[in-house]
Scaffold this motif. Structure first.
Motif, PDB file in Angstrom:
ATOM      1  N   ALA A  37       0.829  -1.209   0.000  1.00 24.16           N
ATOM      2  CA  ALA A  37       0.000   0.000   0.000  1.00 24.16           C
ATOM      3  C   ALA A  37       0.863   1.259   0.000  1.00 24.16           C
ATOM      4  O   ALA A  37       0.594   2.207  -0.743  1.00 24.16           O
ATOM      5  CB  ALA A  37      -0.922   0.001   1.213  1.00 24.16           C
ATOM      6  N   VAL A  38       1.901   1.291   0.830  1.00 23.37           N
ATOM      7  CA  VAL A  38       2.782   2.463   0.890  1.00 23.37           C
ATOM      8  C   VAL A  38       3.485   2.663  -0.444  1.00 23.37           C
ATOM      9  O   VAL A  38       3.585   3.787  -0.960  1.00 23.37           O
ATOM     10  CB  VAL A  38       3.813   2.309   2.026  1.00 23.37           C
ATOM     11  N   GLU A  39       3.989   1.563  -1.030  1.00 16.46           N
ATOM     12  CA  GLU A  39       4.670   1.658  -2.324  1.00 16.46           C
ATOM     13  C   GLU A  39       3.741   2.219  -3.396  1.00 16.46           C
ATOM     14  O   GLU A  39       4.140   3.070  -4.204  1.00 16.46           O
ATOM     15  CB  GLU A  39       5.185   0.283  -2.741  1.00 16.46           C
ATOM     16  N   MET A  40       2.506   1.753  -3.411  1.00 19.25           N
ATOM     17  CA  MET A  40       1.551   2.215  -4.420  1.00 19.25           C
ATOM     18  C   MET A  40       1.191   3.682  -4.198  1.00 19.25           C
ATOM     19  O   MET A  40       1.037   4.446  -5.156  1.00 19.25           O
ATOM     20  CB  MET A  40       0.307   1.328  -4.402  1.00 19.25           C
ATOM     21  N   ALA A  41       1.040   4.084  -2.931  1.00 21.44           N
ATOM     22  CA  ALA A  41       0.694   5.482  -2.632  1.00 21.44           C
ATOM     23  C   ALA A  41       1.835   6.422  -3.013  1.00 21.44           C
ATOM     24  O   ALA A  41       1.596   7.585  -3.357  1.00 21.44           O
ATOM     25  CB  ALA A  41       0.351   5.627  -1.145  1.00 21.44           C
ATOM     26  N   ARG A  42       3.075   5.941  -2.921  1.00 20.71           N
ATOM     27  CA  ARG A  42       4.216   6.759  -3.345  1.00 20.71           C
ATOM     28  C   ARG A  42       4.301   6.877  -4.861  1.00 20.71           C
ATOM     29  O   ARG A  42       4.687   7.909  -5.406  1.00 20.71           O
ATOM     30  CB  ARG A  42       5.524   6.162  -2.831  1.00 20.71           C
ATOM     31  N   ALA A  43       3.923   5.801  -5.538  1.00 20.43           N
ATOM     32  CA  ALA A  43       4.114   5.731  -6.986  1.00 20.43           C
ATOM     33  C   ALA A  43       3.003   6.401  -7.784  1.00 20.43           C
ATOM     34  O   ALA A  43       3.200   6.787  -8.929  1.00 20.43           O
ATOM     35  CB  ALA A  43       4.237   4.265  -7.414  1.00 20.43           C
ATOM     36  N   LYS A  44       1.825   6.554  -7.165  1.00 23.01           N
ATOM     37  CA  LYS A  44       0.675   7.068  -7.917  1.00 23.01           C
ATOM     38  C   LYS A  44      -0.123   8.022  -7.051  1.00 23.01           C
ATOM     39  O   LYS A  44      -0.228   7.834  -5.831  1.00 23.01           O
ATOM     40  CB  LYS A  44      -0.205   5.893  -8.361  1.00 23.01           C
ATOM     41  N   GLU A  45      -0.690   9.034  -7.672  1.00 18.48           N
ATOM     42  CA  GLU A  45      -1.508  10.005  -6.939  1.00 18.48           C
ATOM     43  C   GLU A  45      -2.959   9.525  -6.904  1.00 18.48           C
ATOM     44  O   GLU A  45      -3.607   9.393  -7.950  1.00 18.48           O
ATOM     45  CB  GLU A  45      -1.429  11.377  -7.605  1.00 18.48           C
ATOM     46  N   TYR A  46      -3.449   9.260  -5.694  1.00 16.00           N
ATOM     47  CA  TYR A  46      -4.827   8.797  -5.535  1.00 16.00           C
ATOM     48  C   TYR A  46      -5.714   9.924  -5.020  1.00 16.00           C
ATOM     49  O   TYR A  46      -5.243  10.846  -4.341  1.00 16.00           O
ATOM     50  CB  TYR A  46      -4.879   7.611  -4.559  1.00 16.00           C
TER      51      TYR A  46
END
Length: 229
Positions: A37-46
């Motif tokens: 979850a942290v990796e995805m939140a860093r990689a993409k703007e939600y």
């Protein structure tokens, strides 16, 4: 199209949420553990994150805390029914809202849409306003939604920013907790007054030299909160 990240290790719940949100033209990504979850939140703007508290690798609270170090994306915590302490701690860590399991998918969608509408209004207001508000060494830049104490920037969540903006923009005006809840979370929000108390406490910890003896955000006992000019 709004981008949503769902974080939960219960795959059936994630699948059901994803299907339902996609019916409302939302783009949904999924994560089943805290580290992912942290990796995805860093990689993409939600635009919003639905975050379960009980997760492998990193708990939802830890994920929320890490994300708050680099993003003010709205976060809705998913907590087990009746676990009031989880709700309070979630708000302490920077969550914007919480929903208890088992939940009604219509309520989840209503909460998401309410938060997205508020953020949309804030973005429009941000484009229209470019003035900074300065009081007692505290500066609020309304266009960039940034807050400074002297020359040091203070990292606030979206809700903390809205609270301090309301109070500082109206010095010496006392707002009840119910008024602040309606103005910041919206009239349809079902939380209780502790939500406001928790956010004010977190706000004080960030902007006050001594939160126990505040210089900015004061308490009017039995009534609410105000900014003293």
């Amino acid at each position: 199209m709004k981008n949503v990240l769902i974080v939960d290790d219960e795959k059936l719940i994630v699948k059901g949420l994803k299907f339902s949100l996609e019916q409302d033209d939302m783009a949904v990504d999924m994560a089943y553990d805290g580290e992912t979850a942290v990796e995805m939140a860093r990689a993409k703007e939600y635009d919003i994150i639905l975050l379960d508290i009980m997760l492998p690798k990193l708990t939802g609270l830890e994920v929320c805390q890490v994300i708050r170090e680099f993003s003010d994306v709205p976060i809705i915590m998913l907590t087990a029914k009746g676990e009031d302490m989880d709700k309070i701690i979630g708000l302490e860590y920077g969550a914007d809202d919480y929903i208890t399991k088992p939940f009604n998918i219509l309520e989840v969608k209503a909460r998401i849409k309410a938060i997205l509408r508020r953020n949309s209004r804030n973005d429009s207001s941000k484009q229209e306003k470019s003035n900074a508000i300065e009081q007692k060494g505290l500066r609020i830049e309304t266009d960039s939604r940034r807050v400074f104490i002297g020359d040091k920037e203070v990292n606030l969540t979206a809700k903390e920013f809205e609270l301090v903006l309301i109070l500082v923009s109206n010095p010496n005006k006392v707002y009840s907790r119910d008024e602040l809840m309606k103005m910041v979370w919206g009239p349809g929000y079902r939380g209780d007054a502790r939500t406001v108390d928790v956010h004010v406490r977190r706000l004080r910890e960030k902007i006050e030299k001594n939160p126990a003896e505040p210089e900015y955000i004061y308490t009017k006992w039995g009534v609410g909160y105000y900014f003293q000019e």
